[in-house]
Design an enzyme around this catalytic site. Structure first.
Site, short mmCIF file in Angstrom:
data_model
loop_
_atom_site.label_atom_id
_atom_site.label_comp_id
_atom_site.label_asym_id
_atom_site.label_seq_id
_atom_site.Cartn_x
_atom_site.Cartn_y
_atom_site.Cartn_z
CD GLU A 135 -2.80 -1.10 2.44
OE1 GLU A 135 -4.01 -0.82 2.33
OE2 GLU A 135 -2.24 -1.37 3.53
CE1 TYR A 172 -18.57 25.96 -4.33
CE2 TYR A 172 -19.16 25.47 -6.59
CZ TYR A 172 -19.50 25.97 -5.35
OH TYR A 172 -20.75 26.46 -5.15
CD GLU A 179 -9.24 4.65 11.10
OE1 GLU A 179 -9.90 3.67 11.49
OE2 GLU A 179 -8.30 4.53 10.29
CE LYS A 197 -6.59 0.97 1.96
NZ LYS A 197 -5.66 0.80 3.08
#
Length: 122
Positions: free
Chosen positions: A24, A56, A76, A101
């Site tokens: 990852e 934006y 988190e 995810k």
């Protein structure tokens, strides 16, 4: 926060290297983000002037930078970094951030894991 004005950014999609596994950290994967920014939008609505609101494109760029230019073990932490950046950079009363995810490694038959955080101005 009901009754408050809000800007909603939904389904922002970026690639980043977040997670606890080595693969990852080495190979970017897809992350999706929904963000709600609670702010007073009366002046912007009355004036029709972009200088009176939160741009934006700036929100998009800030979220993209956090995801693509950093590496965290936990979503988190990623959600918290995004939420605190939005809250501290813009005239927001509060923010809600959800980080998704999709396709986490080692887990099959799941749409996604997600973390949703709310942060308010002190």
């Amino acid at each position: 926060m009901s009754g408050k004005d809000k800007i909603i950014a939904k389904g922002l999609t970026f690639k980043g290297c977040h997670g606890v596994l080595g693969q990852e950290k080495d190979t970017a994967q897809i992350f999706k983000v929904d963000a709600v920014i609670y702010a007073d939008l009366k002046a912007a609505a009355a004036s029709d002037d972009i200088e009176q609101t939160i741009d934006y494109a700036m929100i998009y760029g800030d979220i993209k930078a956090v995801i693509e230019n950093n590496s965290y073990n936990l979503i988190e932490t990623l959600a918290d970094k995004i939420a605190n950046l939005l809250l501290n950079k813009y005239p927001a009363e509060a923010v809600e951030v959800c980080v998704y995810k999709p396709n986490p490694p080692l887990i099959q038959d799941i749409d996604y894991f997600a973390v949703s955080l709310t942060r308010k101005r002190d």
